[in-house]
Scaffold this motif. Structure first.
Motif, PDB file in Angstrom:
ATOM      1  N   SER A  61       1.252  -1.431   0.181  1.00 33.53           N
ATOM      2  CA  SER A  61      -0.083  -0.081  -0.020  1.00 33.53           C
ATOM      3  C   SER A  61       1.125   1.516   0.261  1.00 33.53           C
ATOM      4  O   SER A  61       0.650   2.300  -0.754  1.00 33.53           O
ATOM      5  N   ILE A  62       1.648   1.496   1.108  1.00 32.87           N
ATOM      6  CA  ILE A  62       2.897   2.624   0.916  1.00 32.87           C
ATOM      7  C   ILE A  62       3.293   2.685  -0.470  1.00 32.87           C
ATOM      8  O   ILE A  62       3.301   3.797  -1.296  1.00 32.87           O
ATOM      9  N   ASP A  63       3.549   2.021  -1.175  1.00 37.67           N
ATOM     10  CA  ASP A  63       4.375   1.940  -2.848  1.00 37.67           C
ATOM     11  C   ASP A  63       3.228   2.258  -3.465  1.00 37.67           C
ATOM     12  O   ASP A  63       4.178   3.070  -4.910  1.00 37.67           O
ATOM     13  N   ALA A  64       2.224   1.266  -3.580  1.00 38.34           N
ATOM     14  CA  ALA A  64       0.940   2.207  -4.095  1.00 38.34           C
ATOM     15  C   ALA A  64       0.817   3.718  -4.328  1.00 38.34           C
ATOM     16  O   ALA A  64       0.948   4.183  -5.039  1.00 38.34           O
ATOM     17  N   ALA A  65       1.001   3.607  -2.650  1.00 38.57           N
ATOM     18  CA  ALA A  65       0.464   5.633  -2.811  1.00 38.57           C
ATOM     19  C   ALA A  65       1.657   6.419  -3.369  1.00 38.57           C
ATOM     20  O   ALA A  65       1.467   7.426  -4.159  1.00 38.57           O
ATOM     21  N   ILE A  66       3.239   5.964  -3.000  1.00 39.38           N
ATOM     22  CA  ILE A  66       4.094   6.354  -3.264  1.00 39.38           C
ATOM     23  C   ILE A  66       4.260   6.921  -4.623  1.00 39.38           C
ATOM     24  O   ILE A  66       4.570   7.882  -5.522  1.00 39.38           O
ATOM     25  N   GLN A  67       4.002   5.537  -5.755  1.00 34.30           N
ATOM     26  CA  GLN A  67       4.046   5.474  -6.965  1.00 34.30           C
ATOM     27  C   GLN A  67       2.505   6.615  -7.903  1.00 34.30           C
ATOM     28  O   GLN A  67       2.462   7.149  -8.945  1.00 34.30           O
ATOM     29  N   GLU A  68       1.407   6.321  -7.257  1.00 32.51           N
ATOM     30  CA  GLU A  68       0.548   7.725  -7.253  1.00 32.51           C
ATOM     31  C   GLU A  68       0.966   8.800  -7.776  1.00 32.51           C
ATOM     32  O   GLU A  68       0.682  10.543  -8.040  1.00 32.51           O
ATOM     33  N   ALA A  69       1.251   9.282  -5.616  1.00 36.82           N
ATOM     34  CA  ALA A  69       1.683  11.217  -5.831  1.00 36.82           C
ATOM     35  C   ALA A  69       2.942  11.785  -6.673  1.00 36.82           C
ATOM     36  O   ALA A  69       3.810  11.124  -7.050  1.00 36.82           O
ATOM     37  N   ASP A  70       2.301  12.556  -6.072  1.00 38.44           N
ATOM     38  CA  ASP A  70       3.001  13.763  -7.080  1.00 38.44           C
ATOM     39  C   ASP A  70       4.001  14.071  -5.336  1.00 38.44           C
ATOM     40  O   ASP A  70       4.639  14.767  -6.259  1.00 38.44           O
ATOM     41  N   PHE A  71       3.421  14.432  -4.299  1.00 41.06           N
ATOM     42  CA  PHE A  71       4.917  14.423  -3.405  1.00 41.06           C
ATOM     43  C   PHE A  71       3.802  13.488  -2.254  1.00 41.06           C
ATOM     44  O   PHE A  71       3.045  13.470  -2.080  1.00 41.06           O
ATOM     45  N   GLU A 131      10.375   5.721  16.111  1.00 42.08           N
ATOM     46  CA  GLU A 131       9.728   6.889  15.261  1.00 42.08           C
ATOM     47  C   GLU A 131      10.560   6.905  14.056  1.00 42.08           C
ATOM     48  O   GLU A 131      10.506   6.440  12.563  1.00 42.08           O
ATOM     49  N   VAL A 132      11.545   7.680  14.321  1.00 39.82           N
ATOM     50  CA  VAL A 132      12.542   8.077  13.206  1.00 39.82           C
ATOM     51  C   VAL A 132      13.292   6.633  12.299  1.00 39.82           C
ATOM     52  O   VAL A 132      13.939   7.125  11.011  1.00 39.82           O
ATOM     53  N   ALA A 133      13.512   5.858  13.248  1.00 38.41           N
ATOM     54  CA  ALA A 133      14.622   4.372  12.374  1.00 38.41           C
ATOM     55  C   ALA A 133      13.632   4.111  10.890  1.00 38.41           C
ATOM     56  O   ALA A 133      13.464   3.794   9.815  1.00 38.41           O
ATOM     57  N   ARG A 134      11.670   3.825  11.295  1.00 39.96           N
ATOM     58  CA  ARG A 134      10.908   3.695   9.659  1.00 39.96           C
ATOM     59  C   ARG A 134      11.361   5.020   9.149  1.00 39.96           C
ATOM     60  O   ARG A 134      10.979   4.247   7.743  1.00 39.96           O
ATOM     61  N   VAL A 135      11.706   6.169   9.493  1.00 40.44           N
ATOM     62  CA  VAL A 135      11.638   7.285   8.213  1.00 40.44           C
ATOM     63  C   VAL A 135      12.807   6.638   7.525  1.00 40.44           C
ATOM     64  O   VAL A 135      12.699   7.061   6.318  1.00 40.44           O
ATOM     65  N   TRP A 136      13.697   5.620   7.778  1.00 39.73           N
ATOM     66  CA  TRP A 136      15.263   5.608   7.144  1.00 39.73           C
ATOM     67  C   TRP A 136      14.351   4.017   5.990  1.00 39.73           C
ATOM     68  O   TRP A 136      14.836   4.224   5.038  1.00 39.73           O
ATOM     69  N   GLU A 137      14.059   3.543   6.489  1.00 38.24           N
ATOM     70  CA  GLU A 137      13.557   2.472   5.207  1.00 38.24           C
ATOM     71  C   GLU A 137      12.563   2.932   4.840  1.00 38.24           C
ATOM     72  O   GLU A 137      12.337   2.463   3.422  1.00 38.24           O
ATOM     73  N   THR A 138      11.805   4.073   4.838  1.00 37.94           N
ATOM     74  CA  THR A 138      10.897   4.982   3.535  1.00 37.94           C
ATOM     75  C   THR A 138      11.633   5.529   2.673  1.00 37.94           C
ATOM     76  O   THR A 138      10.928   5.521   1.778  1.00 37.94           O
ATOM     77  N   PRO A 167      14.516   5.195   1.095  1.00 40.85           N
ATOM     78  CA  PRO A 167      14.580   4.281  -0.301  1.00 40.85           C
ATOM     79  C   PRO A 167      13.783   5.189  -1.360  1.00 40.85           C
ATOM     80  O   PRO A 167      14.078   4.476  -2.839  1.00 40.85           O
ATOM     81  N   SER A 168      12.204   4.162  -0.680  1.00 45.13           N
ATOM     82  CA  SER A 168      11.004   4.435  -1.724  1.00 45.13           C
ATOM     83  C   SER A 168      10.808   5.168  -2.707  1.00 45.13           C
ATOM     84  O   SER A 168      10.055   5.802  -3.516  1.00 45.13           O
ATOM     85  N   LEU A 169      11.750   6.838  -2.398  1.00 50.00           N
ATOM     86  CA  LEU A 169      10.606   7.846  -2.446  1.00 50.00           C
ATOM     87  C   LEU A 169      12.063   8.973  -3.260  1.00 50.00           C
ATOM     88  O   LEU A 169      11.331   9.743  -3.716  1.00 50.00           O
TER      89      LEU A 169
END
Length: 195
Positions: free
Chosen positions: A93-103, A114-121, A123-125
């Motif tokens: 779902s996260i990848d699909a949202a990123i693919q659709e998103a302009d921002f 909490e910030v540990a998960r930011v680092w995981e996210t 690379p997909s951006l």
């Protein structure tokens, strides 16, 4: 414009960000649709509760899934601002949202877990403009200072505004947010980033 609100961790303010940001854009005169991709349905529950009190949110909240997401986005209309509220821990779902998103907004609280998960996210951006938004911020604390310093040192895009920790934000679930709590600045920063 399509805005994804993503983070693999729960409890960081994704749904709150989606609803408050929807209200902020609505207040600026934009047509808004929030699409709830979370199986828990927190955004749609918020909208249903508001409607049951006779004071519905000033924008629709639509429930969708991965298969129907492109159709749901198209149904909102090309002139709408579409905000995608994603579930925690669901990489598809996260990848699909990123693919659709302009921002993409990556909400997080100012603590190391909490910030540990930011680092995981992040690379997909790589190909999508994004910003990290600190939510439930305790202003003037060492944690907030440390987290913002680390993000800035790593040149991670960070919203200038922090969303404060307030009971009024937590108490607004199921109602139209009475105050913008800083989300009007988030909306303006996104509009400026995409110009």
């Amino acid at each position: 414009m399509i805005i994804g609100v993503v983070n693999g961790k729960g409890g960081v303010g994704k749904t709150t960000t989606a609803i408050y940001l929807g209200k902020a854009f609505s207040d600026l005169g934009h047509e808004v649709t929030v699409i709830d991709l979370d199986l828990q349905g927190s955004a749609s529950d918020w909208a249903d509760r508001a409607e049951s009190t006779g004071a519905p949110l000033p924008f629709p909240v639509e429930v969708s899934n991965l298969k129907r997401l492109p159709r749901a986005v198209a149904a909102a209309g090309k002139d709408s601002i579409v905000i995608l509220d994603t579930p925690p821990g669901d990489a598809r779902s996260i990848d699909a949202a990123i693919q659709e998103a302009d921002f993409v907004i990556v909400p997080t609280q100012a603590s190391s877990i909490e910030v540990a998960r930011v680092w995981e996210t992040i690379p997909s951006l790589s190909e999508t403009p994004f910003g990290v938004l600190i939510t439930a911020a305790r202003l003037g604390t060492r944690n907030l200072e440390d987290v913002t310093t680390v993000l800035k040192d790593q040149e991670i895009p960070l919203f200038e505004v922090y969303i404060p920790m307030r009971e009024s934000i937590r108490d607004s679930f199921g109602a139209i947010p009475a105050k913008s709590e800083g989300y009007e600045h988030v909306a303006q920063e996104i509009l400026e980033a995409l110009q």
